[in-house]
Enzyme design. Structure first.
Site, PDB file in Angstrom:
ATOM      1  N   HIS A 186       0.842  -1.201   0.000  1.00 54.24           N
ATOM      2  CA  HIS A 186       0.000   0.000   0.000  1.00 54.24           C
ATOM      3  C   HIS A 186       0.876   1.249   0.000  1.00 54.24           C
ATOM      4  O   HIS A 186       1.704   1.420   0.890  1.00 54.24           O
ATOM      5  CB  HIS A 186      -0.916   0.018   1.233  1.00 54.24           C
ATOM      6  CG  HIS A 186      -2.080  -0.920   1.119  1.00 54.24           C
ATOM      7  ND1 HIS A 186      -3.182  -0.832   1.927  1.00 54.24           N
ATOM      8  CD2 HIS A 186      -2.323  -1.932   0.266  1.00 54.24           C
ATOM      9  CE1 HIS A 186      -4.057  -1.770   1.588  1.00 54.24           C
ATOM     10  NE2 HIS A 186      -3.543  -2.459   0.582  1.00 54.24           N
TER      11      HIS A 186
ATOM     12  N   TYR B 200       3.678   6.830  10.263  1.00 50.43           N
ATOM     13  CA  TYR B 200       2.872   5.668   9.877  1.00 50.43           C
ATOM     14  C   TYR B 200       3.742   4.577   9.247  1.00 50.43           C
ATOM     15  O   TYR B 200       3.556   3.387   9.521  1.00 50.43           O
ATOM     16  CB  TYR B 200       1.780   6.101   8.893  1.00 50.43           C
ATOM     17  CG  TYR B 200       0.708   5.056   8.685  1.00 50.43           C
ATOM     18  CD1 TYR B 200      -0.399   4.997   9.524  1.00 50.43           C
ATOM     19  CD2 TYR B 200       0.805   4.118   7.652  1.00 50.43           C
ATOM     20  CE1 TYR B 200      -1.379   4.032   9.352  1.00 50.43           C
ATOM     21  CE2 TYR B 200      -0.168   3.153   7.466  1.00 50.43           C
ATOM     22  CZ  TYR B 200      -1.265   3.120   8.317  1.00 50.43           C
ATOM     23  OH  TYR B 200      -2.225   2.154   8.141  1.00 50.43           O
TER      24      TYR B 200
ATOM     25  N   LYS C 134       0.617   0.042  15.056  1.00 54.26           N
ATOM     26  CA  LYS C 134       1.994   0.008  15.563  1.00 54.26           C
ATOM     27  C   LYS C 134       2.333  -1.187  16.460  1.00 54.26           C
ATOM     28  O   LYS C 134       3.516  -1.474  16.683  1.00 54.26           O
ATOM     29  CB  LYS C 134       2.284   1.299  16.358  1.00 54.26           C
ATOM     30  CG  LYS C 134       2.396   2.525  15.501  1.00 54.26           C
ATOM     31  CD  LYS C 134       3.732   2.583  14.789  1.00 54.26           C
ATOM     32  CE  LYS C 134       3.728   3.480  13.573  1.00 54.26           C
ATOM     33  NZ  LYS C 134       3.531   2.788  12.294  1.00 54.26           N
TER      34      LYS C 134
ATOM     35  N   PRO D 290      -4.828   0.361  18.424  1.00 49.86           N
ATOM     36  CA  PRO D 290      -4.474  -0.093  17.071  1.00 49.86           C
ATOM     37  C   PRO D 290      -4.583   0.972  15.974  1.00 49.86           C
ATOM     38  O   PRO D 290      -4.239   0.702  14.831  1.00 49.86           O
ATOM     39  CB  PRO D 290      -5.467  -1.235  16.811  1.00 49.86           C
ATOM     40  CG  PRO D 290      -6.593  -1.001  17.757  1.00 49.86           C
ATOM     41  CD  PRO D 290      -6.048  -0.277  18.936  1.00 49.86           C
TER      42      PRO D 290
ATOM     43  N   TYR E 185      -9.508   5.395   7.075  1.00 49.00           N
ATOM     44  CA  TYR E 185      -9.747   5.738   8.482  1.00 49.00           C
ATOM     45  C   TYR E 185     -10.801   6.841   8.493  1.00 49.00           C
ATOM     46  O   TYR E 185     -10.568   7.919   7.922  1.00 49.00           O
ATOM     47  CB  TYR E 185      -8.476   6.279   9.140  1.00 49.00           C
ATOM     48  CG  TYR E 185      -7.374   5.260   9.329  1.00 49.00           C
ATOM     49  CD1 TYR E 185      -7.194   4.631  10.555  1.00 49.00           C
ATOM     50  CD2 TYR E 185      -6.495   4.932   8.294  1.00 49.00           C
ATOM     51  CE1 TYR E 185      -6.183   3.710  10.757  1.00 49.00           C
ATOM     52  CE2 TYR E 185      -5.472   4.013   8.473  1.00 49.00           C
ATOM     53  CZ  TYR E 185      -5.328   3.405   9.711  1.00 49.00           C
ATOM     54  OH  TYR E 185      -4.313   2.488   9.890  1.00 49.00           O
TER      55      TYR E 185
HETATM   56  C1  LIG Z   1      -7.691  -7.888  19.203  1.00 47.26           C
HETATM   57  C2  LIG Z   1      -6.354  -7.291  18.812  1.00 47.26           C
HETATM   58  C3  LIG Z   1      -6.244  -6.570  17.633  1.00 47.26           C
HETATM   59  C4  LIG Z   1      -5.028  -6.008  17.275  1.00 47.26           C
HETATM   60  N1  LIG Z   1      -4.936  -5.296  16.117  1.00 47.26           N
HETATM   61  C5  LIG Z   1      -3.747  -4.758  15.764  1.00 47.26           C
HETATM   62  C6  LIG Z   1      -3.592  -4.012  14.584  1.00 47.26           C
HETATM   63  O1  LIG Z   1      -4.536  -3.834  13.822  1.00 47.26           O
HETATM   64  N2  LIG Z   1      -2.370  -3.504  14.287  1.00 47.26           N
HETATM   65  C7  LIG Z   1      -1.282  -3.700  15.117  1.00 47.26           C
HETATM   66  O2  LIG Z   1      -0.184  -3.262  14.801  1.00 47.26           O
HETATM   67  N3  LIG Z   1      -1.395  -4.390  16.237  1.00 47.26           N
HETATM   68  C8  LIG Z   1      -2.597  -4.924  16.574  1.00 47.26           C
HETATM   69  N4  LIG Z   1      -2.695  -5.624  17.707  1.00 47.26           N
HETATM   70  C9  LIG Z   1      -1.491  -5.780  18.494  1.00 47.26           C
HETATM   71  C10 LIG Z   1      -0.622  -6.905  17.981  1.00 47.26           C
HETATM   72  O3  LIG Z   1      -1.408  -8.003  17.657  1.00 47.26           O
HETATM   73  C11 LIG Z   1       0.384  -7.221  19.076  1.00 47.26           C
HETATM   74  O4  LIG Z   1       1.167  -6.061  19.274  1.00 47.26           O
HETATM   75  C12 LIG Z   1       1.275  -8.419  18.765  1.00 47.26           C
HETATM   76  O5  LIG Z   1       0.544  -9.609  18.811  1.00 47.26           O
HETATM   77  C13 LIG Z   1       2.422  -8.488  19.782  1.00 47.26           C
HETATM   78  O6  LIG Z   1       3.117  -9.689  19.615  1.00 47.26           O
HETATM   79  P1  LIG Z   1       3.777 -10.414  20.870  1.00 47.26           P
HETATM   80  O7  LIG Z   1       4.450 -11.611  20.307  1.00 47.26           O
HETATM   81  O8  LIG Z   1       4.570  -9.433  21.639  1.00 47.26           O
HETATM   82  O9  LIG Z   1       2.565 -10.830  21.820  1.00 47.26           O
HETATM   83  P2  LIG Z   1       1.393 -11.879  21.569  1.00 47.26           P
HETATM   84  O10 LIG Z   1       1.010 -11.902  20.137  1.00 47.26           O
HETATM   85  O11 LIG Z   1       0.354 -11.559  22.565  1.00 47.26           O
HETATM   86  O12 LIG Z   1       2.035 -13.286  21.900  1.00 47.26           O
HETATM   87  C14 LIG Z   1       2.302 -13.674  23.224  1.00 47.26           C
HETATM   88  C15 LIG Z   1       2.384 -15.188  23.297  1.00 47.26           C
HETATM   89  O13 LIG Z   1       2.715 -15.523  24.645  1.00 47.26           O
HETATM   90  C16 LIG Z   1       1.877 -16.585  25.078  1.00 47.26           C
HETATM   91  N5  LIG Z   1       1.713 -16.478  26.532  1.00 47.26           N
HETATM   92  C17 LIG Z   1       0.954 -15.615  27.221  1.00 47.26           C
HETATM   93  N6  LIG Z   1       1.057 -15.821  28.536  1.00 47.26           N
HETATM   94  C18 LIG Z   1       1.906 -16.854  28.678  1.00 47.26           C
HETATM   95  C19 LIG Z   1       2.402 -17.551  29.810  1.00 47.26           C
HETATM   96  N7  LIG Z   1       2.043 -17.201  31.047  1.00 47.26           N
HETATM   97  N8  LIG Z   1       3.244 -18.577  29.603  1.00 47.26           N
HETATM   98  C20 LIG Z   1       3.626 -18.925  28.354  1.00 47.26           C
HETATM   99  N9  LIG Z   1       3.178 -18.300  27.248  1.00 47.26           N
HETATM  100  C21 LIG Z   1       2.327 -17.282  27.405  1.00 47.26           C
HETATM  101  C22 LIG Z   1       0.573 -16.386  24.326  1.00 47.26           C
HETATM  102  O14 LIG Z   1      -0.146 -17.609  24.216  1.00 47.26           O
HETATM  103  C23 LIG Z   1       1.071 -15.885  22.977  1.00 47.26           C
HETATM  104  O15 LIG Z   1       1.267 -16.925  22.054  1.00 47.26           O
HETATM  105  C24 LIG Z   1      -3.905  -6.185  18.092  1.00 47.26           C
HETATM  106  C25 LIG Z   1      -4.018  -6.914  19.285  1.00 47.26           C
HETATM  107  C26 LIG Z   1      -5.219  -7.452  19.652  1.00 47.26           C
HETATM  108  C27 LIG Z   1      -5.340  -8.221  20.945  1.00 47.26           C
END
Ligand SMILES: Cc1cc2nc3c(=O)[nH]c(=O)nc-3n(C[C@H](O)[C@H](O)[C@H](O)COP(=O)(O)OP(=O)(O)OC[C@H]3O[C@@H](n4cnc5c(N)ncnc54)[C@H](O)[C@@H]3O)c2cc1C
Length: 389
Positions: free
Chosen positions: A72, A384, A296, A292, A200
């Site tokens: 995009h 962005y 980011k 969101p 948006y």
């Molecule tokens: C509903 C939703 C919509 C979103 N939409 C956007 C968006 O449009 N754009 C954007 O940029 N970001 C978005 N985000 C944010 C983005 O998805 C997150 O920033 C991203 O997933 C971060 O990755 P992570 O690996 O740090 O954490 P996570 O993806 O949360 O992964 C963490 C992992 O740790 C595991 N875990 C948790 N607790 C434990 C434990 N106690 N022991 C062992 N394992 C554990 C979980 O099972 C998971 O697999 C959204 C988030 C949500 C919840």
């Protein structure tokens, strides 16, 4: 069992860090509390900055993203019944990639298996220990048996509700938080996107976002009160509300269909400081959350991973702690800028019932300024597409 780095969490942060470490010859083990299918069932982010795209390419997991992802060059802001395009490419020379977090996670998981990386799923009571000293270890339970993994370092990549941040809550952790008075009701549907880029929308009835995952799969959102429950929203009610918040030409072109996922996500800004506690590091959502609106969250996780990987690589290859000593400050400097941008996009595009008419007029003035000032557009575009790291 022993490994060099235990990674708690098999989300995008943990998987990306694991692959960078594996490629650098640093042994690592990922431990997650749920299974692979559960993780792949989560519908989350979809807009990737060039930094994240580059890291996926670097670890050899970018092939499908380049085949199926959508480049995009801009996005639209909709307000006062009209649309204004922010030309990301023209303003910054850079585009973004639209590719779902679910697909990216699947690619990283598959690549980990292909390259011999080890992951333990369905691990209960995952707990980091003794990270203040020089012999940290992690315990977990599986099938009623407690296991211990000794290691050099622990990467807490376990998201907002994980065990890593909980383990340092009484060790001088400082948190900063803003909770917004609304959520996003999101729908995923196998219908073609209404527009080739994201829209948006700021509307008197509340914010709306037209997003997408592929040429045949759309992701749409509307701002809803925090008190709303997803069961209250039929698909038809969602489509009607979405159309009302979009300019007429967009609303009329909208193709609707049954939802394949529907959920309400609360919006929050959150930062934990510092991100290092001895030999334990907080990474990604474990350390920070953004609303969101600026796309980011996932991208910030990628920059944390990059900084931490560089630090760990220096430890093992150069016998220098300089990189891990600097991890928290380097990551937080970028995190706060992304927090600021995500907050400002949220404030600009949503309706805040408590802000009154003055707040509304300020918002309108800011949108009018943005649409008339190339400098303001460049600033928005620069943030962005993602600040460099
Ligand atoms: C509903 C939703 C919509 C979103 N939409 C956007 C968006 O449009 N754009 C954007 O940029 N970001 C978005 N985000 C944010 C983005 O998805 C997150 O920033 C991203 O997933 C971060 O990755 P992570 O690996 O740090 O954490 P996570 O993806 O949360 O992964 C963490 C992992 O740790 C595991 N875990 C948790 N607790 C434990 C434990 N106690 N022991 C062992 N394992 C554990 C979980 O099972 C998971 O697999 C959204 C988030 C949500 C919840």
């Amino acid at each position: 069992m022993r490994t060099q780095v235990v990674i708690i969490g098999s989300g995008p942060s943990g998987l990306l860090l694991g692959q960078l470490l594996t490629d650098a010859g640093i042994d690592n083990l990922i431990i997650d509390r749920v299974d692979r299918d559960y993780i792949l069932g989560r519908i989350r982010a979809g807009v990737l900055e060039a930094g994240m795209v580059g890291l996926l390419d670097r670890v050899g997991a970018g092939k499908r993203m380049h085949e199926q992802g959508l480049v995009h060059d801009g996005f639209d802001l909709s307000f006062s019944g009209r649309r204004h395009r922010i030309h990301l490419k023209a303003l910054t020379g850079t585009s973004v990639m639209v590719y779902g977090q679910t697909e990216l996670t699947r690619d990283l998981m598959d690549h980990r298996v292909e390259t011999g990386g080890r992951t333990i799923y369905n691990a209960q009571n995952v707990t980091p220990h003794d990270f203040d000293g020089s012999n940290p270890y992690v315990t977990y339970e599986r099938d009623g048996v407690t296991h211990r993994v000794d290691c050099d370092y622990i990467a807490g990549c376990d998201g907002y509700h994980g065990a890593s941040r909980a383990a340092v809550a009484d060790k001088g952790l400082q948190t900063y938080e803003k909770v917004y008075p609304f959520g996003w009701l999101g729908i995923l549907s196998d219908v073609p996107p209404v527009h080739h880029e994201l829209i948006y929308a700021n509307h008197a009835r509340g914010f709306a976002l037209c997003s997408q995952r592929s040429p045949t799969r759309s992701r749409y959102y509307v701002q809803v009160p925090l008190s709303d429950k997803v069961e209250q929203w039929s698909d038809d009610a969602f489509w009607d509300e979405l159309r009302r918040r979009l300019p007429d030409d967009v609303a009329q072109a909208m193709v609707t269909g049954p939802s394949i996922e529907k959920s309400i996500a609360p919006l929050r800004s959150f930062v934990a400081e510092p991100l290092r506690f001895g030999r334990l590091f907080l990474v990604g959502d474990a350390g920070h959350i953004v609303p969101p609106t600026g796309a980011k969250g996932l991208n910030l996780a990628a920059s944390d991973v990059f900084y931490l990987f560089e630090g760990l690589r220096e430890c093992y290859a150069d016998k220098s702690d300089a990189g891990i000593d600097a991890y928290s400050a380097r990551a937080l400097a970028r995190i706060w800028k992304a927090e600021r941008f995500s907050w400002s996009m949220t404030m600009l595009m949503h309706r805040f019932p408590d802000e009154g008419e003055f707040g509304q007029k300020i918002q309108e003035a800011e949108l009018a300024y943005l649409s008339s000032s190339e400098a303001a557009q460049r600033s928005m575009a620069e943030n962005y597409i993602g600040l460099p790291y």
